[in-house]
Design a protein around this motif. Structure first.
Motif, mmCIF file in Angstrom:
data_model
loop_
_atom_site.group_PDB
_atom_site.id
_atom_site.type_symbol
_atom_site.label_atom_id
_atom_site.label_comp_id
_atom_site.label_asym_id
_atom_site.label_seq_id
_atom_site.Cartn_x
_atom_site.Cartn_y
_atom_site.Cartn_z
ATOM 1 N N MET A 112 43.656 130.503 12.013
ATOM 2 C CA MET A 112 42.837 131.411 12.815
ATOM 3 C C MET A 112 41.885 132.201 11.929
ATOM 4 S SD MET A 112 43.483 130.862 15.934
ATOM 5 C CE MET A 112 43.819 129.172 15.540
ATOM 6 N N ARG A 113 42.368 132.648 10.775
ATOM 7 C CA ARG A 113 41.499 133.368 9.838
ATOM 8 C C ARG A 113 40.359 132.468 9.364
ATOM 9 N NH1 ARG A 113 46.382 136.304 6.604
ATOM 10 N NH2 ARG A 113 46.513 138.112 7.959
ATOM 11 N N THR A 114 40.666 131.211 9.138
ATOM 12 C CA THR A 114 39.639 130.269 8.693
ATOM 13 C C THR A 114 38.579 130.077 9.765
ATOM 14 O OG1 THR A 114 41.277 129.148 7.318
ATOM 15 C CG2 THR A 114 39.237 127.946 7.799
ATOM 16 N N PHE A 115 39.000 129.883 11.011
ATOM 17 C CA PHE A 115 38.035 129.728 12.101
ATOM 18 C C PHE A 115 37.153 130.978 12.214
ATOM 19 C CE2 PHE A 115 40.656 126.230 13.939
ATOM 20 C CZ PHE A 115 39.642 125.335 14.231
ATOM 21 N N VAL A 116 37.747 132.154 12.081
ATOM 22 C CA VAL A 116 36.984 133.401 12.174
ATOM 23 C C VAL A 116 35.976 133.490 11.030
ATOM 24 C CG1 VAL A 116 37.160 135.921 11.965
ATOM 25 C CG2 VAL A 116 38.716 134.681 13.478
ATOM 26 N N LYS A 117 36.398 133.167 9.807
ATOM 27 C CA LYS A 117 35.489 133.211 8.655
ATOM 28 C C LYS A 117 34.331 132.231 8.845
ATOM 29 C CE LYS A 117 37.382 136.150 5.809
ATOM 30 N NZ LYS A 117 36.764 137.437 5.624
ATOM 31 N N MET A 118 34.628 131.051 9.361
ATOM 32 C CA MET A 118 33.569 130.062 9.588
ATOM 33 C C MET A 118 32.575 130.565 10.633
ATOM 34 S SD MET A 118 35.692 126.483 9.449
ATOM 35 C CE MET A 118 34.262 125.438 9.711
ATOM 36 N N ARG A 119 33.081 131.209 11.672
ATOM 37 C CA ARG A 119 32.204 131.753 12.709
ATOM 38 C C ARG A 119 31.332 132.870 12.128
ATOM 39 N NH1 ARG A 119 35.604 131.210 16.476
ATOM 40 N NH2 ARG A 119 36.783 133.100 16.134
ATOM 41 N N GLU A 120 31.935 133.757 11.341
ATOM 42 C CA GLU A 120 31.176 134.841 10.711
ATOM 43 C C GLU A 120 30.099 134.271 9.790
ATOM 44 O OE1 GLU A 120 34.178 137.122 8.699
ATOM 45 O OE2 GLU A 120 34.799 138.150 10.546
ATOM 46 N N TRP A 121 30.455 133.260 9.012
ATOM 47 C CA TRP A 121 29.507 132.638 8.096
ATOM 48 C C TRP A 121 28.334 132.037 8.856
ATOM 49 C CZ3 TRP A 121 27.696 127.681 7.134
ATOM 50 C CH2 TRP A 121 27.053 127.490 5.916
ATOM 51 N N ALA A 122 28.622 131.375 9.963
ATOM 52 C CA ALA A 122 27.557 130.753 10.766
ATOM 53 C C ALA A 122 26.612 131.812 11.318
ATOM 54 C CB ALA A 122 28.161 129.935 11.900
ATOM 55 N N ILE A 123 27.156 132.927 11.778
ATOM 56 C CA ILE A 123 26.328 134.009 12.320
ATOM 57 C C ILE A 123 25.463 134.614 11.214
ATOM 58 C CG2 ILE A 123 26.406 136.351 13.276
ATOM 59 C CD1 ILE A 123 28.892 135.383 14.892
ATOM 60 N N GLU A 124 26.069 134.875 10.058
ATOM 61 C CA GLU A 124 25.315 135.451 8.936
ATOM 62 C C GLU A 124 24.198 134.527 8.500
ATOM 63 O OE1 GLU A 124 28.137 136.285 5.866
ATOM 64 O OE2 GLU A 124 29.152 137.821 7.052
ATOM 65 N N ASN A 125 24.485 133.247 8.416
ATOM 66 C CA ASN A 125 23.466 132.299 7.961
ATOM 67 C C ASN A 125 22.363 132.120 8.984
ATOM 68 O OD1 ASN A 125 24.324 131.758 5.372
ATOM 69 N ND2 ASN A 125 25.817 130.278 6.077
ATOM 70 N N LYS A 126 22.680 132.238 10.248
ATOM 71 C CA LYS A 126 21.647 132.141 11.276
ATOM 72 C C LYS A 126 20.663 133.300 11.121
ATOM 73 C CE LYS A 126 21.074 131.699 16.258
ATOM 74 N NZ LYS A 126 21.741 131.707 17.554
ATOM 75 N N GLU A 127 21.194 134.499 10.925
ATOM 76 C CA GLU A 127 20.341 135.669 10.735
ATOM 77 C C GLU A 127 19.532 135.543 9.446
ATOM 78 O OE1 GLU A 127 23.085 138.922 10.857
ATOM 79 O OE2 GLU A 127 23.432 138.716 13.015
ATOM 80 N N MET A 128 20.164 135.059 8.386
ATOM 81 C CA MET A 128 19.474 134.912 7.110
ATOM 82 C C MET A 128 18.370 133.861 7.217
ATOM 83 S SD MET A 128 21.006 134.174 3.323
ATOM 84 C CE MET A 128 22.168 135.506 3.502
ATOM 85 N N ALA A 129 18.650 132.767 7.894
ATOM 86 C CA ALA A 129 17.638 131.727 8.062
ATOM 87 C C ALA A 129 16.425 132.275 8.810
ATOM 88 C CB ALA A 129 18.226 130.528 8.797
ATOM 89 N N GLN A 130 16.667 133.085 9.824
ATOM 90 C CA GLN A 130 15.570 133.691 10.579
ATOM 91 C C GLN A 130 14.756 134.628 9.694
ATOM 92 O OE1 GLN A 130 14.382 132.982 13.552
ATOM 93 N NE2 GLN A 130 12.798 134.533 13.342
ATOM 94 N N ARG A 131 15.438 135.427 8.880
ATOM 95 C CA ARG A 131 14.727 136.343 7.993
ATOM 96 C C ARG A 131 13.910 135.583 6.954
ATOM 97 N NH1 ARG A 131 18.268 140.941 5.683
ATOM 98 N NH2 ARG A 131 16.221 141.750 5.175
#
Length: 174
Positions: A112-131
């Protein structure tokens, strides 16, 4: 953190969902794949299709060609009799209620921690890609208007890089 990386490497994207193979989960829980699948089948009402599904022949062949080495049982060799089942994040979570060992609970927490970390990473990278896209657009527009500014910026960066280069270590031979 090392356990998170190990588990992350066992998560695949199939049918647009992040899933884990029954055999990988069984290995983590330290039970046979057959035992895991029997426990699931005894509690099938807990595992609707958005929690668990069986791979098609094409999905299995593709996955096997990429990562998995075991084969479907043939008349002459051993192996799996059926195509593997895969579990979504919700299905993995439900496994803890079916497999009641302490090991299963500990592993589920890590997964569960791994799934959460992967989701957080995807969200962070989406924002970074936009910036980065916005910065690229700004930079392209700015370059068109100010060629001399770009040259000065490049010279300043070169000077900075020269000053921050580490000193060479070794013997001089001259």
């Amino acid at each position: 953190m090392n356990d998170l990386v190990k588990i992350q490497n066992l998560i695949y994207v199939i049918r647009g969902q992040r899933v884990m193979l029954d055999s990988d989960l069984a290995r983590l829980y330290e039970v046979e794949t057959k035992v895991l699948n029997q426990a699931v089948k005894r509690n099938v009402e807990r595992f609707p299709e958005d929690f668990m599904f069986q791979l098609s022949k094409e999905e299995y062949e593709f996955l096997r060609s990429q990562f998995v080495t075991s084969k479907i049982k043939t008349e002459t060799r051993g192996g799996r009799q059926y195509f593997p089942y895969v579990f979504t994040e919700q299905g993995v979570s439900m496994l803890s209620s079916v497999l009641k060992s302490k090991k299963a609970i500990q592993i589920n927490v890590q997964i569960m921690r791994t799934f959460v970390k992967m989701r957080e990473w995807a969200i962070e990278n989406k924002e970074m890609a936009q910036r980065l896209k916005e910065l690229e657009h700004y930079f392209i527009q700015h370059c068109k208007d100010n060629q001399s500014d770009i040259r000065e910026l490049r010279e300043a960066m070169d000077l900075l890089f020269d000053r921050t280069k580490p000193a060479k270590i070794g013997f001089k031979t001259d």
